[in-house]
Design an enzyme around this catalytic site. Sequence first.
Site, PDB file in Angstrom:
ATOM      1  N   LYS A  34     -13.116 -15.450 -23.903  1.00 16.15           N
ATOM      2  CA  LYS A  34     -14.680 -14.825 -24.058  1.00 16.15           C
ATOM      3  C   LYS A  34     -14.779 -13.711 -23.038  1.00 16.15           C
ATOM      4  N   GLU A  84     -13.020 -22.023 -16.833  1.00 16.24           N
ATOM      5  CA  GLU A  84     -13.435 -21.787 -15.237  1.00 16.24           C
ATOM      6  C   GLU A  84     -12.486 -22.323 -14.377  1.00 16.24           C
ATOM      7  N   SER A  85     -11.921 -21.520 -13.585  1.00 16.19           N
ATOM      8  CA  SER A  85     -10.706 -21.886 -12.791  1.00 16.19           C
ATOM      9  C   SER A  85     -10.810 -21.931 -11.041  1.00 16.19           C
ATOM     10  N   THR A 125      -4.348 -29.593 -14.631  1.00 16.68           N
ATOM     11  CA  THR A 125      -3.971 -29.466 -13.051  1.00 16.68           C
ATOM     12  C   THR A 125      -3.748 -30.575 -12.423  1.00 16.68           C
ATOM     13  N   ASP A 126      -2.863 -30.341 -11.299  1.00 17.02           N
ATOM     14  CA  ASP A 126      -2.659 -31.574 -10.547  1.00 17.02           C
ATOM     15  C   ASP A 126      -3.940 -31.911  -9.795  1.00 17.02           C
ATOM     16  N   GLU A 127      -4.737 -30.960  -9.694  1.00 17.41           N
ATOM     17  CA  GLU A 127      -6.160 -31.344  -8.715  1.00 17.41           C
ATOM     18  C   GLU A 127      -7.087 -32.459  -9.202  1.00 17.41           C
ATOM     19  N   TYR A 153     -15.005 -28.423 -10.223  1.00 15.58           N
ATOM     20  CA  TYR A 153     -13.922 -28.017 -10.989  1.00 15.58           C
ATOM     21  C   TYR A 153     -13.056 -29.174 -11.533  1.00 15.58           C
ATOM     22  N   LYS A 157     -11.983 -30.741 -14.995  1.00 13.90           N
ATOM     23  CA  LYS A 157     -10.594 -30.575 -15.819  1.00 13.90           C
ATOM     24  C   LYS A 157     -10.463 -32.206 -16.100  1.00 13.90           C
ATOM     25  N   ASN A 183      -0.036 -22.022  -9.326  1.00 10.62           N
ATOM     26  CA  ASN A 183       0.578 -21.039  -9.690  1.00 10.62           C
ATOM     27  C   ASN A 183       0.493 -19.731  -8.859  1.00 10.62           C
ATOM     28  N   LYS A 192      -8.068 -15.759  -5.828  1.00  5.25           N
ATOM     29  CA  LYS A 192      -7.195 -16.760  -5.353  1.00  5.25           C
ATOM     30  C   LYS A 192      -6.363 -16.437  -4.097  1.00  5.25           C
ATOM     31  N   LEU A 193      -5.986 -17.392  -3.484  1.00  2.00           N
ATOM     32  CA  LEU A 193      -5.314 -17.224  -2.041  1.00  2.00           C
ATOM     33  C   LEU A 193      -4.063 -16.007  -2.039  1.00  2.00           C
ATOM     34  N   ARG A 276     -13.724 -24.922   3.205  1.00  2.00           N
ATOM     35  CA  ARG A 276     -14.201 -25.036   1.764  1.00  2.00           C
ATOM     36  C   ARG A 276     -14.749 -26.754   1.995  1.00  2.00           C
TER      37      ARG A 276
HETATM   38  P1  NAD Z   1      -8.042 -17.768 -14.897  1.00  2.15           P
HETATM   39  O1  NAD Z   1      -9.751 -18.013 -14.280  1.00  2.15           O
HETATM   40  O2  NAD Z   1      -7.216 -16.534 -14.658  1.00  2.15           O
HETATM   41  O3  NAD Z   1      -8.277 -17.325 -16.587  1.00  2.15           O
HETATM   42  C1  NAD Z   1      -9.225 -18.301 -17.544  1.00  2.15           C
HETATM   43  C2  NAD Z   1      -9.306 -17.274 -18.742  1.00  2.15           C
HETATM   44  O4  NAD Z   1     -10.292 -18.042 -19.568  1.00  2.15           O
HETATM   45  C3  NAD Z   1      -9.962 -15.994 -18.709  1.00  2.15           C
HETATM   46  O5  NAD Z   1      -9.444 -15.112 -19.272  1.00  2.15           O
HETATM   47  C4  NAD Z   1     -11.368 -16.183 -19.068  1.00  2.15           C
HETATM   48  O6  NAD Z   1     -11.986 -15.030 -19.590  1.00  2.15           O
HETATM   49  C5  NAD Z   1     -11.154 -17.173 -20.203  1.00  2.15           C
HETATM   50  N1  NAD Z   1     -12.369 -18.206 -20.591  1.00  2.15           N
HETATM   51  C6  NAD Z   1     -13.138 -18.550 -19.439  1.00  2.15           C
HETATM   52  N2  NAD Z   1     -14.207 -19.415 -20.237  1.00  2.15           N
HETATM   53  C7  NAD Z   1     -13.956 -19.094 -21.562  1.00  2.15           C
HETATM   54  C8  NAD Z   1     -14.752 -19.663 -22.641  1.00  2.15           C
HETATM   55  N3  NAD Z   1     -15.625 -20.464 -22.712  1.00  2.15           N
HETATM   56  N4  NAD Z   1     -14.298 -19.266 -23.759  1.00  2.15           N
HETATM   57  C9  NAD Z   1     -13.152 -18.423 -24.064  1.00  2.15           C
HETATM   58  N5  NAD Z   1     -12.301 -18.122 -22.886  1.00  2.15           N
HETATM   59  C10 NAD Z   1     -12.799 -18.254 -21.768  1.00  2.15           C
HETATM   60  O7  NAD Z   1      -7.230 -18.960 -15.057  1.00  2.15           O
HETATM   61  P2  NAD Z   1      -5.832 -19.364 -14.894  1.00  2.15           P
HETATM   62  O8  NAD Z   1      -5.566 -19.359 -13.253  1.00  2.15           O
HETATM   63  O9  NAD Z   1      -5.131 -18.671 -15.608  1.00  2.15           O
HETATM   64  O10 NAD Z   1      -5.686 -20.857 -15.337  1.00  2.15           O
HETATM   65  C11 NAD Z   1      -5.311 -21.246 -16.722  1.00  2.15           C
HETATM   66  C12 NAD Z   1      -5.628 -22.667 -16.937  1.00  2.15           C
HETATM   67  O11 NAD Z   1      -4.483 -23.311 -16.136  1.00  2.15           O
HETATM   68  C13 NAD Z   1      -6.790 -23.414 -16.453  1.00  2.15           C
HETATM   69  O12 NAD Z   1      -7.234 -24.308 -17.696  1.00  2.15           O
HETATM   70  C14 NAD Z   1      -6.603 -23.930 -15.025  1.00  2.15           C
HETATM   71  O13 NAD Z   1      -7.187 -24.967 -15.034  1.00  2.15           O
HETATM   72  C15 NAD Z   1      -5.244 -24.450 -15.265  1.00  2.15           C
HETATM   73  N6  NAD Z   1      -4.336 -24.177 -14.235  1.00  2.15           N
HETATM   74  C16 NAD Z   1      -4.168 -23.249 -13.381  1.00  2.15           C
HETATM   75  C17 NAD Z   1      -3.529 -23.285 -12.211  1.00  2.15           C
HETATM   76  C18 NAD Z   1      -3.356 -22.123 -11.084  1.00  2.15           C
HETATM   77  O14 NAD Z   1      -2.766 -22.133  -9.997  1.00  2.15           O
HETATM   78  N7  NAD Z   1      -4.022 -21.144 -11.631  1.00  2.15           N
HETATM   79  C19 NAD Z   1      -2.941 -24.301 -11.680  1.00  2.15           C
HETATM   80  C20 NAD Z   1      -2.775 -25.593 -12.618  1.00  2.15           C
HETATM   81  C21 NAD Z   1      -3.578 -25.413 -13.720  1.00  2.15           C
HETATM   82  O1  TDX Z   2      -9.791 -17.043   0.967  1.00  2.00           O
HETATM   83  C1  TDX Z   2      -9.223 -17.981   0.814  1.00  2.00           C
HETATM   84  N1  TDX Z   2      -8.829 -18.645   1.877  1.00  2.00           N
HETATM   85  C2  TDX Z   2      -8.076 -19.887   1.905  1.00  2.00           C
HETATM   86  O2  TDX Z   2      -7.947 -20.354   2.994  1.00  2.00           O
HETATM   87  C3  TDX Z   2      -8.786 -18.561  -0.521  1.00  2.00           C
HETATM   88  C4  TDX Z   2      -9.398 -17.997  -1.849  1.00  2.00           C
HETATM   89  C5  TDX Z   2      -8.471 -19.809  -0.727  1.00  2.00           C
HETATM   90  N2  TDX Z   2      -8.085 -20.586   0.632  1.00  2.00           N
HETATM   91  C6  TDX Z   2      -7.174 -21.833   0.596  1.00  2.00           C
HETATM   92  C7  TDX Z   2      -7.877 -22.860   0.025  1.00  2.00           C
HETATM   93  C8  TDX Z   2      -7.102 -23.790  -0.487  1.00  2.00           C
HETATM   94  O3  TDX Z   2      -6.291 -24.726   0.542  1.00  2.00           O
HETATM   95  O4  TDX Z   2      -5.951 -21.633  -0.131  1.00  2.00           O
HETATM   96  C9  TDX Z   2      -5.667 -22.662  -0.888  1.00  2.00           C
HETATM   97  C10 TDX Z   2      -5.387 -22.262  -2.400  1.00  2.00           C
HETATM   98  O5  TDX Z   2      -6.993 -21.757  -2.741  1.00  2.00           O
HETATM   99  P1  TDX Z   2      -7.052 -21.372  -4.119  1.00  2.00           P
HETATM  100  O6  TDX Z   2      -6.131 -20.196  -4.393  1.00  2.00           O
HETATM  101  O7  TDX Z   2      -8.459 -21.348  -4.321  1.00  2.00           O
HETATM  102  O8  TDX Z   2      -6.331 -22.378  -5.030  1.00  2.00           O
HETATM  103  P2  TDX Z   2      -6.613 -24.083  -5.137  1.00  2.00           P
HETATM  104  O9  TDX Z   2      -8.114 -24.271  -4.781  1.00  2.00           O
HETATM  105  O10 TDX Z   2      -5.421 -24.747  -4.568  1.00  2.00           O
HETATM  106  O11 TDX Z   2      -6.808 -24.330  -6.862  1.00  2.00           O
HETATM  107  C11 TDX Z   2      -5.566 -23.512  -7.637  1.00  2.00           C
HETATM  108  O12 TDX Z   2      -4.743 -24.603  -8.074  1.00  2.00           O
HETATM  109  C12 TDX Z   2      -4.728 -25.465  -9.181  1.00  2.00           C
HETATM  110  C13 TDX Z   2      -6.414 -22.853  -8.974  1.00  2.00           C
HETATM  111  O13 TDX Z   2      -7.153 -22.263  -8.276  1.00  2.00           O
HETATM  112  C14 TDX Z   2      -6.706 -24.088  -9.792  1.00  2.00           C
HETATM  113  O14 TDX Z   2      -7.247 -23.274 -11.115  1.00  2.00           O
HETATM  114  C15 TDX Z   2      -5.547 -25.026 -10.056  1.00  2.00           C
HETATM  115  O15 TDX Z   2      -6.102 -25.949 -10.896  1.00  2.00           O
END
Ligand code: NAD
Ligand code: TDX
Length: 339
Positions: A34, A84-85, A125-127, A153, A157, A183, A192-193, A276
């Site tokens: 999207k 939405e992540s 996700t593990d969350e 969130y 999921k 990741n 993200k952090l 948070r």
């Molecule tokens: P991200 O937010 O970087 O990317 C999400 C993508 O989805 C974006 O490109 C966005 O435009 C698209 N999107 C959002 N809403 C949409 C919709 N309605 N239709 C089509 N596209 C849409 O997320 P990410 O970190 O790459 O995570 C990807 C997946 O992995 C998610 O399902 C998340 O829950 C899961 N996940 C993420 C982590 C992590 O550490 N980032 C860990 C475990 C699982």
């Molecule tokens: O500014 C910050 N300061 C801070 O202390 C941010 C953005 C985060 N944090 C902390 C919160 C968490 O304990 O760092 C840790 C990691 O935060 P995020 O990067 O927001 O990740 P988290 O909440 O752990 O979720 C991530 O892992 C699981 C992904 O965003 C999710 O999409 C995934 O499912």
Amino acid sequence: MTIIVTGGAGFIGGNYIHYHLKEHPEDRVVCVDKLTYAGNLSTLAPVMDNPNFRFVKLDICDREGVMKLFEEEKPDVVINFAAESHVDRSIEDPGIFLQTNIIGTATMMDACRAFGNVRYHQVSTDEVYGDLPLDRPDLFFTETTPIHTSSPYSSSKAGADLLVMAYYRTYGLPVTISRCSNNYGPYHFPEKLIPLMIANCLNDKPLPVYGEGKNVRDWLYVEDHCKAIDLIVRKGRIGEVYNVGGHNEMANIDIVKLIIKELGKSEDLITYVTDRKGHDLRYAIDPTKIHNELGWLPETKFADGIKKTIKWYLDNRSWWEEIISGEYQNYYDKMYGNR
Ligand code: NAD
Ligand code: TDX
């Protein structure tokens, strides 16, 4: 084979597309995204001219558009990364999380059913397991750990995961689910952090650590996650959940200090800010099942992965500088301005 990858303009989906086209150049990859604030076409620039790649701007909740695309592409496999992540955004405004993460998942699975029970993989996700206490390092999430979510969130999921299992049991849709830990790596959105701390460090801006920085996350290099998903899609047992993680637990404050050290900056940049809401204490994955059944093991050690990641952000400044100079700045001011 033709594979639809949703959310491929995001962090993990984008890395997955690069990985898939490299490992399986004979496959056709159709990216559905999207392009929300988190989607960046520049992430896909290296594959845009590949004849086996197609990008389609589409909302996974758009039932008509999704059905039309399935009609055109007749996919063999769907991998649903689109979501939405970001936990903090879900706390501010849960609605869009329910829409994309739950309704979008159902819409994609309905299309899979309508076109002959297409193989479906859900990236979860593990969350969904909630959190573990900080003082019990002996505890880990297994696939049978009860769902026990904390944030809008993770609840959205978890709702999606329950629907996926319902479609398997009720309709016999051939599904699998992967639940991965945090990741890190290239193309990670700077809200993200890890990428936020790298970007702020490079700009000599304060590093906002929530609470006391003691919360623990289990970090996995994004390419190892991509390999796990590819294995599950090809060899995983239908109807099964696979946890993905590399036993790499670290406290947030230690990650921040490591980034500061790598970039030669001062720890004076660290700013402790309001915690948070509902902040999960510790995540830790037990990956025994995917290791025993599919032979998966992480290949990138954190010490190497974080260096590669920092180098990527140094070499690709324009990718993230463009993001933080745009609409994202308003988000940053809102979230961190009075924290
Ligand atoms: P991200 O937010 O970087 O990317 C999400 C993508 O989805 C974006 O490109 C966005 O435009 C698209 N999107 C959002 N809403 C949409 C919709 N309605 N239709 C089509 N596209 C849409 O997320 P990410 O970190 O790459 O995570 C990807 C997946 O992995 C998610 O399902 C998340 O829950 C899961 N996940 C993420 C982590 C992590 O550490 N980032 C860990 C475990 C699982
Ligand atoms: O500014 C910050 N300061 C801070 O202390 C941010 C953005 C985060 N944090 C902390 C919160 C968490 O304990 O760092 C840790 C990691 O935060 P995020 O990067 O927001 O990740 P988290 O909440 O752990 O979720 C991530 O892992 C699981 C992904 O965003 C999710 O999409 C995934 O499912």
